[in-house]
Enzyme design. Structure first.
Site, PDB file in Angstrom:
ATOM      1  CG  HIS A   1      56.981  27.950  49.004  1.00  0.00           C
ATOM      2  ND1 HIS A   1      57.696  29.034  48.552  1.00  0.00           N
ATOM      3  CD2 HIS A   1      57.519  26.864  48.372  1.00  0.00           C
ATOM      4  CE1 HIS A   1      58.615  28.636  47.682  1.00  0.00           C
ATOM      5  NE2 HIS A   1      58.530  27.325  47.554  1.00  0.00           N
TER       6      HIS A   1
ATOM      7  CB  CYS B   1      84.047  10.513  52.108  1.00  0.00           C
ATOM      8  SG  CYS B   1      82.678  11.298  51.253  1.00  0.00           S
TER       9      CYS B   1
END
Lengths: 446, 122, 479
Positions: free
Chosen positions: C49, C441
């Site tokens: 931010h 995977c």
């Protein structure tokens, strides 16, 4: 850089059959690239029987069916590189695959591949056959709320763990989705000692083959709950329970119908998606309905010399049809190479083009357009319907004339349909001076 | 007379059939099948249902840990879990090729258990 | 006797540990989970931010702006993914314009650089899909996106390399004051220490209240998110906020540091400090609100949804101080958004406090640099081939969605504070984070973990404790 006439991406049933057919039609410089350590693709983990009734007129298991094609590929001495991941496919439109002709008419393709043994490298290809298969939709695609513990598997992942690696991923199982892999895994987990509590299906009909419902669920007393979905998953570490609810006609859960099943595993069999990241990178146009390439009668994509077949083109339910389709892609790739060698032009032949329009109940067709000059005497058009139909007809119309009609006692979205078009009939409908036509295929009640 | 609905599992078409049996259990009629295999399936399913059993067997010294297997022919449905009980205890040594007999007679059915996959020796 | 024990290996605890490792001393981080970055730090927006949100003069404002300023250099030093992409706060109607101006002014007071208010025409040039119905935007070029795992893991690894101990699967049960410092009873033995840093996220109130009569209260504030496939990422190129409402910043749409698209978060206060489940209502509300500021936003291709808990303290302010009634106990509590952005500054601040209190001297061996896991995609083909020749595992792709090789996974397992679980591998390498969400995977990663760490397959976990992946082994005969 090594040059090939045909580079096939994937040594599953589609890639293997395409290679054999291309070889038998005279192509020689063929390379198959396969990411796994053995050829055969998903068939290697589909150890159940039911494969090959059309192709070999006998009932084989997946590995046996694959083995037949692997032997054919080996007998022909076709080069197959295993443990090899294709990273990228590109087209060099500035360089012609047939160096003597004007540039970019038949551009060369470059396939970038990688393996432990050979590192990263490129090969050049006059044609590429896409045969990468499909992947399973994950939980995220369904926005199923709840925790994200261990014990949530797609059915194919569970199948690999059980059949290839020999591990049982759970003992008390709820299955969401009645696609074939889900049904097959219900039986498989049961045989291996797990308790499958229920199979839930969002739609009001099953997504799998009827015979699989009989053999995999009915035989073992596993109930199938249609119009149900998962509304919650509990358990912070491992799945502890799964809550199902009935859904309304808009597939939204109905409050008050929730039922919670204590279990340690949730298997998801919620759809397959053609794996087309490589195709998209190559500039192949994809269908929003199938997520597979849009192809013509030769199973050629919008990128000249790039063909597609098998589950990367559209998800099949029978491997026999994959083999058949892939053989056609292989033949057409071989023919493309021959035409290139003969320095034959393309332009004139493609004069009359027929777009196939799926209408009223037909969701898509493969192919989606036909060049009449290139069409075989008989063209198989494959498609799926969007709903369950009983005692209906599949009909094809060209220029307002009905050119094919077939009665079907039952059709369902889970089962692929096909219709054969005869070239001579199509020729009768075309008129001089008009080069583009629209052929409608629709489901009709009478 | 009693009627039973059956779905043929002979091939993926999955014909919906209706079989009629009389009080003695004899089959009076079979309807809905589209080929003779459907008729044969229905008769067998009503009198002596059978299935092919497929599973995996542990491999020692192979490139893979498991090899896929099947009963070479159908076994009675009631014997499926007996077959699985035997399969679970088995282990075979690599190499193994498609068609190799793993067990000549599984669970007293007289049917052989054969390999459906290839596993090279390590 | 430790000099400092830090409770929590989230981003705050790890940042403090890293800054503390500049000094000589005996330091330890206690973490109840099996890995770093397992709580609030792993499930958030990944936004750096700019700093216009917090109340001027607050600690939150100060640390936000300072954290933002430090992030770029830190990302270079510690090699984690960070991009300064800039953020837009979209004001939808003229009536709300004063609120946007207020943010602008607040930003000015907080020291946020280069803030601008743009008209639709100006904004749409840079961000083509902004809603045509909007009035104006607050543009903050200093805002950015960071991989939250990357940041947290990098800090912890660097701290560890510089001598800080980490104890995982170690839950703090009791903190008792003793003559000199504290004794911390854990699920894994007792730890004596002169100073305690309480960086326990949503549990910070529990530990604070164990030693202080001046109670604090932290509410887990749930934020749910949708993560979209990379194919959806082109829809926006900046972080797009809507003007804040009563709860947080509303729904934001942002690219992630790895090129996905993220939509969220919701904001729901819940009692359960472990309540990281998503809810039907929460997910539905994201779908509902996401398209307000970005026109024809497509939320197809969602690959996963998740929820994180912000540690909201009643006063909505960072509490970073030594407790008056418990000297030696330093709170680092109420670290909610912009906590991730502030982490580098929090680290410096708390380490500074400790240095002063304990008279710590410089650690001559301090190595400020840490090399992350190699990203082979950034190499040329020649470089990649050299790599594979030396280490063939880099030629073996394990995660085909994110194209992660076995080489990267081996690195993740064997580096300092290496991965022990599937999620550990995932957060370090992204294997399993792609569009198939580990379907392809996970069996392969399990085999690698089993082989490399000697963990039996039956004991392998998704994320430690009882999150076992499988329930049975290779047929009975194998036993």
């Amino acid at each position: 850089m090594r040059q090939y006439d045909i580079v096939i991406i994937g040594a599953g049933p589609a890639g293997l059959a395409a290679a054999v057919a291309a070889f038998d039609d005279g192509a020689r410089r063929i390379l198959i690239l396969e990411r796994d350590r053995e050829p055969g693709g998903i068939l290697n983990q589909c150890i159940h029987n039911g494969f090959g009734l059309h192709t070999f007129k006998e009932e084989l298991t997946g590995p046996e069916y694959a083995d037949r094609f692997i032997k054919q590929v080996r007998e022909r001495g076709i080069e197959c590189r295993l443990n090899t991941m294709v990273m990228d496919i590109g087209v060099d439109s500035g360089r012609d695959a047939n160096a003597t002709r004007e540039p970019s008419a038949r551009p060369m393709k470059y396939v970038t591949a990688m393996s432990r043994a050979d590192g990263m490298y490129q090969v050049a290809a006059r044609t590429v056959i896409l045969a990468m298969g499909c992947r399973e939709r994950p939980r995220g695609a369904l926005n199923i709320p709840g925790y994200r513990p261990a014990g949530i598997y797609s059915a194919g992942t569970a199948q690999r763990l059980v059949n290839m690696q020999g591990y049982l991923p759970g003992r008390r199982v709820v299955i969401l989705g009645s696609g074939d892999i889900g049904l097959i895994m219900a039986r498989r987990m049961t045989l291996e000692g797990a308790k499958v509590l229920v199979v839930a299906e969002l739609m009001p009909y099953s997504g799998g083959l009827k015979r699989n419902i009989v053999q995999c669920l009915d035989d073992y007393g596993i109930s199938l709950k249609l119009s149900h979905t998962v509304v919650d998953i509990s358990g912070k570490e491992r799945v502890e329970s799964v809550t199902l609810a009935q859904v309304d006609e808009n597939r939204r859960p109905i409050a008050g119908t929730e039922e919670t099943y204590e279990c340690d595993t949730l298997l998801l069999s919620v759809g397959l998606l053609p794996e087309n990241e490589l195709s998209a990178g190559l500039g192949v146009e994809l269908s929003p309905v199938t997520s597979g390439p849009i192809v013509n009668e030769s199973l050629e994509t919008n990128v000249g010399g790039v063909f597609a077949c098998g589950n990367v083109l559209h998800v099949h339910d029978l491997v026999d049809f994959v083999s058949e389709e892939a053989a056609l892609a292989g033949k057409n790739a071989a023919a493309y190479v021959k035409r290139m060698e003969a320095a034959e032009g393309d332009a004139k032949e493609a004069e009359i083009e027929i777009e196939i329009k799926p209408l009223s109940g037909v969701r898509y067709t493969v192919p989606s357009h036909v060049r009449l000059a290139r069409m075989q005497p008989e063209q198989v058009v494959r498609f799926r319907v969007g709903d369950v139909y009983k005692n209906c007809f599949i009909r094809a119309y060209l220029n307002g004339r009905q050119i094919a009609s077939k009665k079907r006692p039952v059709m369902a979205p889970g089962e692929m349909e096909q219709l054969k078009l005869k070239k001579e009939q199509l020729l009768e409908c075309v008129e001089p001076g008009t080069s583009s036509y629209c052929l409608e295929i629709r489901v009709e009640e009478k | 007379m009693s009627k039973r609905q059956l779905i043929c599992i002979g091939c993926p078409l999955g014909c919906q059939m209706e079989a009629e049996q009389n009080e003695d259990g004899e089959i009076v009629s079979i309807k809905g099948n589209t080929c003779p295999r459907g008729d044969a399936y229905a008769r067998k399913e009503l009198t002596c249902p059978t299935r092919i059993v497929t599973s995996t067997v542990r491999v020692e010294g192979g490139m893979r840990h498991m090899v896929s297997v099947k009963t070479k022919e159908d076994v009675p449905k009631g014997k499926i879990f007996d077959c699985m009980g035997e399969i679970r205890k088995l282990a075979v040594a690599a190499p193994i090729a498609v068609g190799d007999v793993i067990l000549p007679d599984i669970a007293g059915t007289g049917v052989a258990l054969v390999a459906t996959g290839n596993v090279d020796a390590r | 006797m430790y000099d400092v024990v830090i409770i929590g290996a989230g981003v705050s605890g790890s940042a403090i540990a890293r800054e503390l490792s500049r000094y000589r001393g005996k330091f330890c981080v206690l973490e109840k989970e099996e890995d770093v970055c397992c709580g609030t730090s792993k499930a958030n927006s990944g936004i750096v931010h700019a700093g216009y949100d917090a109340r001027p003069g607050s600690l939150m404002a100060k640390l936000n702006v300072e954290g933002n300023r430090r992030m770029k250099a830190l990302s270079e030093e510690l090699d984690f993914p960070f991009r300064q992409t800039g953020s837009y706060v979209v004001c939808m109607d003229k009536e709300s314009r004063p609120k946007l101006e207020e943010l602008f002014e607040r930003g000015q007071k907080n020291g946020v650089e280069d803030l601008q208010i743009l008209s639709y025409e100006e904004a749409v040039r840079e961000e083509g899909n902004l809603s045509k119905d909007m009035d104006s935007v607050l543009y903050a070029p200093t805002a950015g996106i960071v991989c939250p795992f990357g940041l947290n893991i990098a800090l912890a690894e660097n701290a560890h390399t510089n001598g800080v101990e980490f104890r995982f699967d170690t839950e703090v049960l009791e903190i008792a004051r003793q003559e000199r410092g504290f004794v911390i009873k854990t699920s894994n033995g007792d730890y004596e220490t002169r100073y305690v840093v309480n960086a326990a996220g949503v549990y910070a109130d529990v530990f604070h209240n164990m030693v202080s009569a001046d109670k604090i209260h932290i509410t887990p504030r749930k934020g749910e998110y949708l993560l979209l496939d990379k194919s959806a990422a082109g829809q926006v190129s900046h972080t797009i906020f809507s003007l804040p409402g009563k709860y947080g910043k509303g729904i934001l749409i942002t690219p992630t540091a790895h090129g996905n698209l993220l939509a969220g978060p919701t904001a729901t206060d819940i009692p359960d400090k472990e309540g990281t489940n998503t809810t039907a209502e929460g997910l539905a509300s994201i779908f509902e609100k996401a398209g307000i500021s970005v026109q024809s936003l497509s939320l197809r291709n969602v690959i996963t949804s998740f929820a994180g808990l912000r540690a909201h303290e009643d006063g909505h302010e960072f509490i970073i101080k030594e407790l008056e009634d418990a000297p030696g106990f330093i709170d680092c509590a109420g670290i909610e958004s912009p906590g991730l952005t502030s982490a580098p500054a929090i680290g410096v601040m708390v380490a500074g406090m400790l240095q002063e209190k304990l008279n710590l001297v410089d650690n001559p061996g301090f190595e400020p640099r840490r090399k992350g896991i190699l990203n082979p995609a950034l190499l040329t083909m020649e470089e990649r081939n050299r790599l594979i020749k030396g280490q063939p595992a880099y030629g073996n792709i394990i995660c085909r969605c994110e194209m992660i090789s076995e080489g990267e996974i081996l690195d993740a397992i064997h580096r300092p504070l290496g991965a022990k679980s599937l999620d550990g591998v995932k957060r370090r390498t992204r294997a399993g984070m792609g569009r198939c969400q580990s379907g392809f995977c996970s069996p392969r990663v399990m085999e690698i973990l089993h082989r490399e760490l000697g963990i039996p397959m039956e004991e392998l976990t998704k994320s430690g404790a009882n999150s076992r992946m499988i329930t049975g082994g290779r047929k009975e005969a194998a036993r």
